[in-house]
Design an enzyme around this catalytic site. Sequence first.
Site, PDB file in Angstrom:
ATOM      1  CE  LYS A 107      -4.085  -2.094   1.994  1.00 52.21           C
ATOM      2  NZ  LYS A 107      -3.699  -3.604   2.388  1.00 52.21           N
TER       3      LYS A 107
HETATM    4  C1  LIG Z   1      -4.247  -4.569   1.649  1.00 53.00           C
HETATM    5  C2  LIG Z   1      -3.611  -6.115   1.648  1.00 53.00           C
HETATM    6  C3  LIG Z   1      -4.092  -6.839   0.798  1.00 53.00           C
HETATM    7  C4  LIG Z   1      -5.601  -6.797  -0.140  1.00 53.00           C
HETATM    8  O1  LIG Z   1      -5.408  -5.633  -1.077  1.00 53.00           O
HETATM    9  P1  LIG Z   1      -6.689  -5.089  -1.654  1.00 53.00           P
HETATM   10  O2  LIG Z   1      -6.352  -4.058  -2.581  1.00 53.00           O
HETATM   11  O3  LIG Z   1      -7.670  -4.652  -0.429  1.00 53.00           O
HETATM   12  O4  LIG Z   1      -7.161  -6.219  -2.335  1.00 53.00           O
HETATM   13  C5  LIG Z   1      -3.414  -8.137   1.017  1.00 53.00           C
HETATM   14  N1  LIG Z   1      -2.182  -8.254   1.454  1.00 53.00           N
HETATM   15  C6  LIG Z   1      -1.996  -7.327   2.305  1.00 53.00           C
HETATM   16  C7  LIG Z   1      -0.775  -7.577   3.014  1.00 53.00           C
HETATM   17  C8  LIG Z   1      -2.574  -6.020   2.389  1.00 53.00           C
HETATM   18  O5  LIG Z   1      -1.939  -4.943   3.264  1.00 53.00           O
END
Ligand SMILES: *Cc1c(COP(=O)(O)O)cnc(C)c1O
Length: 449
Positions: A107
């Site tokens: 993210k």
């Molecule tokens: C946020 C997250 C996800 C999921 O991603 P999305 O975009 O919400 O589908 C998967 N793995 C980790 C470690 C995350 O932080």
Amino acid sequence: MKYYSTNGQAPIADLKKAVVKGLAEDRGLYMPEEIYKLPRQFFDNIETMKFQDIAYNVASNFFGDDVDGDALQDIVYDTLSFDCPVVKVTDNIYALELFHGPTLAFKDVGARFMARLLRYFTSTTSGTSITSTTSKPINVLVATSGDTGSAVANGFLGVEGIHVYVLYPKGKVSPIQECQFTTLGKNITAIEVDGVFDDCQALVKSAFMDAELNQHMKLTSANSINVARFLPQAFYYFNAYARMKALGKADELVMCVPSGNFGNICSALFGHEMGLPIKRFIAANNANDIFYKYLQTGKYEPKASIQTLANAMDVGDPSNFARILNLYSKNGQRNAEETHQAITSLISGATYSDDQIRKTMQQCYEETGYVLDPHGACGYQALKDGLKPGEIGVFCETAHPAKFKEKVDDILGTDIEIPARLKAFMEGEKQSVAMSKDFADFKAYLMRQ
Ligand SMILES: *Cc1c(COP(=O)(O)O)cnc(C)c1O
């Protein structure tokens, strides 16, 4: 570029409005009226280009109408100050490691890009939008159960004109995660809510709907419904394709994305619409199998989320599903059945219980030496189960295993090292504002700011 709402009841917006507001007036998600294809030559030479240049090409294709070229280049280069390597795990399975950013979560890219684009649009000298620019600071509210808060807080840290409030449930966030947003200071305020994650989310939602509060201060959200947060994740997939092409392994590429709110896979699908030659996609879920069920039945039935080992994917009503549906219905031109068919011909699904996640992590470690985190494990297993002869699979490893150290060590019998970057956070001093789960208290606090 103009943006419409997936609910079809809100006025058309420009990029600035879509980014500053996040969600449309009708609670729908913003979609671009058009997704331009990248030229053939771009893909012919892509394997010779570096990550930042690939990303800049993708960003200009998408945001180029609305953001000045030099500024966009700065935003992209500044966002991508780290690499996202593709690592071989088995003969036909590769890990796309998305965890080399400041908070070791994928993210980071979306959060950093959004912070810089928001800054661009709100600084007085830039932005070509019809909405007037303003010098009033923007306040980003974000509710987190862990990962989002740290990525957003670090992405926005030190960005002028923007203040971030991270709301998190007291005692429910791992110590490693907590220190990543409570020790920063500057323009980041951590708010420790005496409640659970849902209470934090409810406080944020109430704040966005409170007229008096919105008069008092400019509020916006930074979760993956925001165009500026989910779309930059497409950079990963172009880069992964380039690196696989350089290995001569890009002809029948299958991309597998561990998914929760479906922002990450949605960006990959936007990449596909821009012409990225991925053969097909797999959305890997933990026990929260709403999308998996939709693929099987054509019915979308949101549920309360179930707590799992891969907790960043514990989502019972994925917010970006509306965007995927809108994309493949061609904004309502196809009926539900045609849309379902279009989706299932490109995307398949998988769902794994905690027991299966544990087994996968153990097996992968024994057979290959690669340490998966519980989220990446869903992606790896979905490729093991779903790849056809001749296909090469790439799965996203979405978090550094050290972020889930207790779980990973317990499952694998390891003592994995905590990267220096993570340790540095743990040495900082925790600062947070204690808050009840009553909206009146939260509102009174914000009204004093
Ligand atoms: C946020 C997250 C996800 C999921 O991603 P999305 O975009 O919400 O589908 C998967 N793995 C980790 C470690 C995350 O932080």
